[in-house]
Design an enzyme around this catalytic site. Structure first.
Site, mmCIF file in Angstrom:
data_model
loop_
_atom_site.group_PDB
_atom_site.id
_atom_site.type_symbol
_atom_site.label_atom_id
_atom_site.label_comp_id
_atom_site.label_asym_id
_atom_site.label_seq_id
_atom_site.Cartn_x
_atom_site.Cartn_y
_atom_site.Cartn_z
ATOM 1 N N HIS A 74 -51.725 -39.631 -16.641
ATOM 2 C CA HIS A 74 -53.106 -39.491 -17.021
ATOM 3 C C HIS A 74 -53.835 -40.779 -17.177
ATOM 4 O O HIS A 74 -53.567 -41.937 -17.875
ATOM 5 C CB HIS A 74 -53.133 -38.777 -18.692
ATOM 6 C CG HIS A 74 -52.871 -37.536 -18.715
ATOM 7 N ND1 HIS A 74 -53.055 -36.582 -19.661
ATOM 8 C CD2 HIS A 74 -52.294 -36.583 -17.751
ATOM 9 C CE1 HIS A 74 -52.690 -35.256 -19.448
ATOM 10 N NE2 HIS A 74 -52.187 -35.260 -18.280
ATOM 11 N N TYR A 202 -59.052 -34.997 -28.267
ATOM 12 C CA TYR A 202 -58.945 -35.325 -29.655
ATOM 13 C C TYR A 202 -60.268 -34.937 -30.288
ATOM 14 O O TYR A 202 -61.454 -35.362 -30.099
ATOM 15 C CB TYR A 202 -58.531 -36.843 -29.741
ATOM 16 C CG TYR A 202 -57.165 -37.156 -29.495
ATOM 17 C CD1 TYR A 202 -56.371 -37.135 -30.799
ATOM 18 C CD2 TYR A 202 -56.910 -37.544 -28.405
ATOM 19 C CE1 TYR A 202 -54.931 -37.717 -30.301
ATOM 20 C CE2 TYR A 202 -55.617 -38.102 -28.115
ATOM 21 C CZ TYR A 202 -54.674 -38.272 -29.003
ATOM 22 O OH TYR A 202 -53.340 -38.823 -28.988
ATOM 23 N N PRO A 294 -48.922 -39.028 -36.137
ATOM 24 C CA PRO A 294 -48.781 -38.891 -34.459
ATOM 25 C C PRO A 294 -50.042 -39.067 -34.099
ATOM 26 O O PRO A 294 -50.063 -39.053 -32.746
ATOM 27 C CB PRO A 294 -48.277 -37.419 -34.539
ATOM 28 C CG PRO A 294 -48.580 -36.665 -35.909
ATOM 29 C CD PRO A 294 -48.515 -37.903 -37.059
ATOM 30 N N LYS A 298 -47.828 -42.991 -31.173
ATOM 31 C CA LYS A 298 -47.093 -44.212 -31.088
ATOM 32 C C LYS A 298 -45.612 -44.239 -31.496
ATOM 33 O O LYS A 298 -44.670 -45.204 -31.097
ATOM 34 C CB LYS A 298 -47.715 -45.265 -32.071
ATOM 35 C CG LYS A 298 -48.967 -45.713 -31.538
ATOM 36 C CD LYS A 298 -48.670 -46.869 -30.514
ATOM 37 C CE LYS A 298 -50.049 -47.080 -29.533
ATOM 38 N NZ LYS A 298 -49.937 -46.370 -27.997
ATOM 39 N N TYR A 389 -54.082 -47.592 -27.087
ATOM 40 C CA TYR A 389 -53.468 -46.214 -26.829
ATOM 41 C C TYR A 389 -52.435 -46.570 -25.786
ATOM 42 O O TYR A 389 -51.200 -45.986 -25.960
ATOM 43 C CB TYR A 389 -54.486 -45.350 -26.598
ATOM 44 C CG TYR A 389 -54.161 -43.887 -26.537
ATOM 45 C CD1 TYR A 389 -54.606 -43.128 -27.601
ATOM 46 C CD2 TYR A 389 -53.371 -43.218 -25.555
ATOM 47 C CE1 TYR A 389 -53.850 -41.717 -27.768
ATOM 48 C CE2 TYR A 389 -52.902 -42.021 -25.735
ATOM 49 C CZ TYR A 389 -53.172 -41.293 -26.725
ATOM 50 O OH TYR A 389 -52.640 -39.923 -26.966
HETATM 51 P P1 RFL Z 1 -35.531 -39.469 -34.277
HETATM 52 O O1 RFL Z 1 -35.976 -38.870 -33.176
HETATM 53 O O2 RFL Z 1 -35.799 -39.021 -35.741
HETATM 54 O O3 RFL Z 1 -33.722 -39.730 -34.197
HETATM 55 C C1 RFL Z 1 -32.865 -40.104 -35.105
HETATM 56 C C2 RFL Z 1 -31.405 -39.250 -34.931
HETATM 57 O O4 RFL Z 1 -30.529 -39.819 -35.962
HETATM 58 C C3 RFL Z 1 -29.831 -38.551 -36.171
HETATM 59 N N1 RFL Z 1 -29.242 -38.883 -37.787
HETATM 60 C C4 RFL Z 1 -28.009 -39.090 -37.850
HETATM 61 N N2 RFL Z 1 -26.915 -39.233 -37.194
HETATM 62 C C5 RFL Z 1 -25.776 -39.596 -37.485
HETATM 63 N N3 RFL Z 1 -25.640 -39.612 -38.825
HETATM 64 C C6 RFL Z 1 -26.555 -39.551 -39.815
HETATM 65 N N4 RFL Z 1 -26.441 -39.692 -41.046
HETATM 66 C C7 RFL Z 1 -27.895 -39.100 -39.318
HETATM 67 N N5 RFL Z 1 -29.228 -38.780 -39.953
HETATM 68 C C8 RFL Z 1 -30.043 -38.668 -38.859
HETATM 69 C C9 RFL Z 1 -30.905 -37.243 -36.143
HETATM 70 O O5 RFL Z 1 -30.168 -36.065 -36.091
HETATM 71 C C10 RFL Z 1 -31.582 -37.911 -35.052
HETATM 72 O O6 RFL Z 1 -31.119 -37.177 -33.682
HETATM 73 O O7 RFL Z 1 -35.631 -41.187 -34.390
HETATM 74 P P2 RFL Z 1 -36.087 -42.185 -33.238
HETATM 75 O O8 RFL Z 1 -34.647 -42.226 -31.977
HETATM 76 O O9 RFL Z 1 -36.555 -43.641 -34.130
HETATM 77 O O10 RFL Z 1 -37.359 -41.633 -32.431
HETATM 78 C C11 RFL Z 1 -38.597 -41.669 -33.071
HETATM 79 C C12 RFL Z 1 -39.360 -40.543 -32.445
HETATM 80 O O11 RFL Z 1 -38.486 -39.347 -32.546
HETATM 81 C C13 RFL Z 1 -40.530 -40.271 -33.258
HETATM 82 O O12 RFL Z 1 -41.167 -41.386 -33.684
HETATM 83 C C14 RFL Z 1 -41.617 -39.544 -32.546
HETATM 84 O O13 RFL Z 1 -41.241 -37.988 -32.256
HETATM 85 C C15 RFL Z 1 -43.037 -39.667 -33.172
HETATM 86 N N6 RFL Z 1 -43.953 -38.605 -32.428
HETATM 87 C C16 RFL Z 1 -44.620 -39.228 -31.426
HETATM 88 N N7 RFL Z 1 -44.314 -40.286 -30.916
HETATM 89 C C17 RFL Z 1 -45.122 -40.750 -29.726
HETATM 90 O O14 RFL Z 1 -44.737 -41.914 -29.430
HETATM 91 N N8 RFL Z 1 -45.810 -40.086 -29.061
HETATM 92 C C18 RFL Z 1 -46.156 -38.928 -29.296
HETATM 93 O O15 RFL Z 1 -46.992 -38.249 -28.859
HETATM 94 C C19 RFL Z 1 -45.704 -38.339 -30.827
HETATM 95 N N9 RFL Z 1 -46.084 -37.028 -30.976
HETATM 96 C C20 RFL Z 1 -44.372 -37.398 -32.758
HETATM 97 C C21 RFL Z 1 -45.257 -36.736 -32.179
HETATM 98 C C22 RFL Z 1 -43.730 -36.886 -33.865
HETATM 99 C C23 RFL Z 1 -43.959 -35.436 -34.588
HETATM 100 N N10 RFL Z 1 -43.235 -34.981 -35.348
HETATM 101 C C24 RFL Z 1 -42.558 -33.485 -35.564
HETATM 102 C C25 RFL Z 1 -42.622 -35.892 -36.519
HETATM 103 C C26 RFL Z 1 -45.456 -35.300 -32.612
HETATM 104 C C27 RFL Z 1 -44.910 -34.586 -33.748
HETATM 105 C C28 RFL Z 1 -45.548 -33.456 -33.834
HETATM 106 C C1 PHB Z 2 -48.349 -34.348 -27.975
HETATM 107 O O1 PHB Z 2 -48.514 -33.877 -26.706
HETATM 108 O O2 PHB Z 2 -47.364 -33.863 -28.546
HETATM 109 C C2 PHB Z 2 -48.942 -35.018 -28.433
HETATM 110 C C3 PHB Z 2 -49.948 -35.914 -27.834
HETATM 111 C C4 PHB Z 2 -50.799 -36.907 -28.490
HETATM 112 C C5 PHB Z 2 -50.525 -37.176 -29.629
HETATM 113 C C6 PHB Z 2 -49.352 -36.659 -30.528
HETATM 114 C C7 PHB Z 2 -48.666 -35.677 -29.997
HETATM 115 O O3 PHB Z 2 -51.427 -38.119 -30.470
#
Ligand code: RFL
Ligand code: PHB
Length: 404
Positions: A74, A202, A294, A298, A389
Site C-alpha cells: 500500500h 481511519y 494499535p 506499531k 507510519y
Molecule cells: P506476542 O505476540 O504476545 O507473543 C508472545 C508469546 O509468548 C507466549 N508466552 C509464553 N511462552 C512461554 N512461557 C510463558 N510463560 C509465556 N507467556 C506468554 C505467548 O503465548 C505468545 O505466543 O508478543 P510479541 O512477539 O512481542 O509480538 C507483539 C505483537 O504480537 C503485537 O505487538 C501486535 O499484535 C500489536 N498489533 C499490531 N502491531 C502492528 O505492528 N501492526 C498492526 O497492525 C497491529 N494491529 C495489534 C494490532 C494487536 C492487536 N491486538 C489483538 C492486541 C491489532 C490488534 C487488534
Molecule cells: C489491521 O489490519 O489489523 C490493522 C491495521 C491498522 C492498524 C491496526 C490494525 O492501525
C-alpha cells in the site's frame, strides 16, 4: 533432563520466532519455548501492517517469499472525517510504502523456517521459570509433557508478550513502569467481503472511531471504537455493519461492503513501557517490554525492531566484537520505542472520542476535526504522519547481507 543452548527464547510470537531466525543465520544456537499450542499461536488474529524495514528484513533473510506473493503493498492510507476521505500518499511523501500481511502469516512463515533448520521449538510447555540471569549461568526451567527440564544458557530473551513471566522475574525495584490506559477499546471483525477501498481508512465520526483494513482481496478487517469492557454479545452482526457503515461511510457514497463475519473480538487499548529492557543476561523484546494502542500499527513492527538490535548485539558478542552493543540494547531500543509510543498515542488521541459525559467532550470533537483538517491540508503535517507510519529509519545491518 538437563540441556544447554546459547540463547533461551521464551515465547513463539513474532519477537521470539524472528529472533530465533536471525540467530540461526548468525550461527547462534537457541531453544524457543512457548506455552500455547502451535495452532493457537498461528491462528491468533492480530496485526496486519508491516513497515518497509520489516518486509525488507524478511525478504533479505529468506522468509519473505509468501509475503512477496500474497502481501498487499500500500502506498498510503485515508483519513476520513466530516463525510470526506483524504489521501495521505506515503510513497510520494517518503518514498516508502507499507504492506498488509497478517501477523498470523508472519508467524506461520517463521515457524516453517524454524522447522527447516531443525533447531528446537517447543510448544505447550508449562511452568516456565527464569533464574540466574544476574550471574554468569542463567537457567530456564520448564515442564514438557511430564518431564521437568533445566535449560542452561548464556542469555535469556524474554519474548513472552505482555502477560509473560520474564518481566515479572526482574528484581523488585529495578523497573520503572510508564503506563496509560485508554477509556475505550476496539471491537474487531474479519469478514468474507471484498475490500471496497484499495487502502486503509481511519475514520473519526461523532459516534466514535472506525478503521477499514483488509487481509486479502476477499477478506475485510474492520474495527470500531467501543467501551473497554463491552460485552461482545450485545453486538449482533447487523448492529456491527450498521455502525461501520455510519462511521466509515462518506458523502460520495463509499462504504465497506458487507459479508459473513467469521471472527469477532474486543481489544483493550494501552500504552506501556518498562525501563530498562534488560537485567544482567535477561533481555526483554517486543510486547513483554512495551505495548502500544494499535492505532499506529506499531506493535509488531517494534517487536521486529527490538530483535533486530538484539540479534546483532548477540552476533557482536559471540564473534569477538565485544559486548558494548548488548550493554546498550535497552538504550538503543527505547529511543525507537518512545517515538513509536508518541506516534501511537497521537494517532489514538486524534481519532477516538473521549468520555462523552466529560464537560469538554463537544469541544474536543471539534478540535479533533480541526486537527485532521489542518493535517490533511498541510504537506508538513502529512509528511510527519507518513514518516512515522512507514517506520522511522532502522540502521542495524541485516544478517544475510555482506558485512565488514
Ligand atoms: P506476542 O505476540 O504476545 O507473543 C508472545 C508469546 O509468548 C507466549 N508466552 C509464553 N511462552 C512461554 N512461557 C510463558 N510463560 C509465556 N507467556 C506468554 C505467548 O503465548 C505468545 O505466543 O508478543 P510479541 O512477539 O512481542 O509480538 C507483539 C505483537 O504480537 C503485537 O505487538 C501486535 O499484535 C500489536 N498489533 C499490531 N502491531 C502492528 O505492528 N501492526 C498492526 O497492525 C497491529 N494491529 C495489534 C494490532 C494487536 C492487536 N491486538 C489483538 C492486541 C491489532 C490488534 C487488534
Ligand atoms: C489491521 O489490519 O489489523 C490493522 C491495521 C491498522 C492498524 C491496526 C490494525 O492501525
Amino acid at each position: 533432563m538437563t540441556e544447554h543452548t546459547q540463547v533461551a527464547i521464551i515465547g513463539a510470537g513474532p519477537a521470539g520466532l524472528l529472533l530465533g531466525h536471525l540467530l540461526h543465520l548468525y550461527g547462534i544456537d537457541s531453544v524457543i519455548l512457548e506455552n500455547r499450542s502451535e495452532p493457537y499461536v498461528i491462528e491468533r488474529v492480530r496485526a496486519g501492517v508491516l513497515e518497509q524495514h520489516v518486509v525488507d528484513m524478511m525478504v533479505a533473510t529468506g522468509v519473505g517469499d509468501r509475503l512477496q506473493r500474497q502481501g498487499l503493498r500500500h502506498g498510503g492510507v485515508y483519513l476520513a472525517f466530516d463525510g470526506r476521505r483524504h489521501h495521505i500518499d506515503f510513497e510520494e511523501l517518503t518514498g516508502k510504502s507499507i504492506w498488509i500481511y497478517g501477523q498470523n502469516e508472519v508467524v506461520r512463515d517463521l515457524i516453517d523456517a524454524r522447522r527447516g533448520t531443525g533447531r528446537p521449538l517447543h510448544f505447550e510447555v508449562d511452568q516456565v521459570r527464569v533464574a540466574g540471569f544476574d550471574g554468569e549461568s542463567p537457567t530456564v526451567r520448564y515442564v514438557d509433557g511430564d518431564v521437568e527440564h533445566t535449560l542452561h544458557c548464556d542469555y535469556i530473551a524474554g519474548c513472552d508478550g505482555f502477560h509473560g513471566v520474564s518481566r515479572p522475574a526482574f528484581p523488585k525495584g529495578l523497573l520503572s513502569t510508564y503506563e496509560r490506559i485508554y477509556p475505550f477499546g476496539w471491537l474487531g471483525i474479519l469478514a468474507h467481503a471484498e475490500p471496497t477501498s484499495e487502502e486503509l481508512v481511519y475514520a473519526l465520526h461523532d459516534r466514535g472511531f472506525a478503521l477499514f483494513s483488509m487481509r486479502s482481496p476477499t477478506v475485510t478487517r474492520l474495527y470500531l471504537q467501543c467501551d473497554p469492557d463491552e460485552d461482545i454479545s450485545v453486538w449482533s452482526d447487523d448492529r456491527i455493519w450498521s455502525e461501520l457503515g455510519t462511521r466509515l461511510g462518506t458523502d460520495d457514497g463509499w462504504r465497506p461492503k458487507e459479508g459473513p463475519i467469521f471472527q469477532k473480538g474486543i481489544t483493550p487499548m494501552r500504552s506501556f513501557v518498562v525501563e530498562p529492557m534488560q537485567c544482567g543476561r535477561l533481555f526483554l523484546a517486543g510486547d513483554s517490554a512495551h505495548t502500544v494502542p494499535p492505532t499506529g500499527a506499531k506493535g509488531l513492527n517494534l517487536a521486529a525492531a527490538d530483535v533486530r538490535v538484539l540479534a546483532d548485539a548477540f552476533w557482536r558478542q559471540y564473534s569477538g566484537r565485544g559486548g558494548a552493543a548488548l550493554e546498550a540494547y535497552s538504550e538503543t531500543c527505547l529511543k525507537r520505542v518512545w517515538k513509536a509510543q508518541r506516534f501511537s498515542w497521537w494517532m489514538t488521541s486524534m481519532l477516538h472520542l473521549g468520555p462523552q459525559d466529560a464537560p469538554f467532550a463537544r469541544f474536543d470533537y471539534r478540535r479533533q476535526v480541526a486537527e485532521l483538517d489542518y493535517l490533511t491540508g498541510s504537506r508538513a503535517g502529512m509528511t510527519s504522519l507518513a514518516e512515522n507510519y512507514v517506520g522511522l529509519p532502522m540502521d542495524v545491518p541485516l544478517p544475510g547481507l555482506v558485512r565488514a
